[in-house]
Scaffold this active site. Structure first.
Site, PDB file in Angstrom:
ATOM      1  N   LYS A 170       0.798  -1.230   0.000  1.00  0.00           N
ATOM      2  CA  LYS A 170       0.000   0.000   0.000  1.00  0.00           C
ATOM      3  C   LYS A 170       0.837   1.291   0.000  1.00  0.00           C
ATOM      4  CE  LYS A 170      -4.245  -1.793   2.037  1.00  0.00           C
ATOM      5  NZ  LYS A 170      -5.321  -1.497   3.006  1.00  0.00           N
ATOM      6  N   ASP A 183     -10.243   2.838   1.712  1.00  0.00           N
ATOM      7  CA  ASP A 183     -10.458   2.247   3.043  1.00  0.00           C
ATOM      8  C   ASP A 183     -11.213   3.234   3.946  1.00  0.00           C
ATOM      9  OD1 ASP A 183      -9.233  -0.273   2.722  1.00  0.00           O
ATOM     10  OD2 ASP A 183      -7.245   0.568   3.072  1.00  0.00           O
TER      11      ASP A 183
END
Ligand code: ATR
Length: 284
Positions: A66, A102
């Site tokens: 990420k 997210d």
């Protein structure tokens, strides 16, 4: 041309994303596949380069990539920059843009699954690792009034406070000593666990990060851990007569937003949620 979507991470053995994403693509009748692409760190740059080809629409990015993908992209949206993590790459005519879904996925999970709006509320976040960053960002953007970040290593909680505080909005960092944690939990409207405590296969799978006596029937609890389906924290939450959920809904809603960015179409969230629940149940 059949379009391609997928998830990159390493290892990827347990991922549910192909199951619920393919169900969504099929439900809207798009000629596209969603695959799992296990990608070790040394192959990341080469793999990302391939996503510029016109058959690729969008790629979900998971651990451990990420942060590492960021310098490989052409641009990164402001939320992902501030969180410091990208979990979707979108290919638009060979240009790759990074997003973080997210944070909005978490807010949508809170709303849809627990009918909870953080605006003006008091929240306690346990954990200060990578996952906590998106949660703290989300709670700030959702206008939570007071936030306490509790972490085993207080210095990491302090770092999060320093990174996300704004004028008039200053979270408080604490450790995990019982008295302080209980007091913070008792006064919270919302408790979110972002630590790996209670996670199957993690360092402390049978424990809950919150003393059960500190959960009142009015508390809303979200455990971003989603394996097992009922974590020790969720078990204690339900036993206290409170509302709670585990992280499967966040996993699905981050994917719903990524699906929409990738395809430009509205995602069939109900179909995707149902497929994810069935996929998770089949694995237990
Ligand atoms: P992630 O990116 O998934 O958040 P991470 O960065 O390794 O993973 O963070 C894991 C979190 O779980 C951290 O907040 C960690 O606390 P430390 O910062 O003190 O390491 C927390 N954690 C892991 N194991 C724990 C345990 N046994 N007790 C309490 N907290 C724990």
């Amino acid at each position: 041309m059949t379009k391609r979507l997928g998830v990159i991470g390493y290892p990827l053995g347990h991922t549910l994303s192909p199951v619920f994403q393919q169900a969504g693509l099929d439900a809207i009748g798009l000629d596209a596949t969603f695959e799992a692409w296990p990608t070790p760190p040394e192959e990341l740059a080469q793999k990302v380069e391939r996503f510029r080809s016109p058959d690729y629409l969008g790629i979900c990015v998971t651990l451990p990539h990420k942060q590492a993908v960021i310098p490989l992209l052409d641009s990164v949206d402001v939320a992902a920059q501030e969180i410091g993590a990208v979990n979707w790459i979108i290919n638009r005519e060979g240009k790759l843009t990074g997003y973080n879904t997210d944070a909005p996925g978490f807010l949508r999970a809170l709303k849809e699954e627990l009918d909870f709006d953080p605006e003006g509320k008091r929240a306690l976040v346990v954990g200060a690792g990578g996952a906590a960053r998106a949660i703290v960002y989300a709670l700030r953007s959702g206008a939570v009034a007071d936030l306490v970040i509790a972490n085993r290593t207080v210095g990491r909680a302090n770092d999060l406070v320093a990174h996300f505080r704004r004028e008039g909005w200053e979270p408080k960092a604490i450790g995990l000593d019982r008295a302080g944690l209980e007091a913070a939990a008792r006064s919270a409207d919302l408790i979110v666990n972002t630590s790996s405590v209670g996670m199957a296969g993690g360092p402390n799978p049978d424990a809950s990060p919150i003393p059960p006596a500190a959960i009142s029937p009015q508390t809303v609890v979200y455990d971003i851990v989603y394996a097992p389906a009922v974590t020790p924290l969720l078990r204690d939450t339900l036993a206290a007569g409170a509302r709670g959920a585990t992280g499967l809904s966040m996993l699905v809603y981050q994917g719903v937003i990524g699906f929409e960015l990738s395809t430009g179409r509205e995602a069939p969230a109900d179909v995707m949620m149902k497929a994810a629940r069935e996929g998770a149940a089949a694995r237990h």
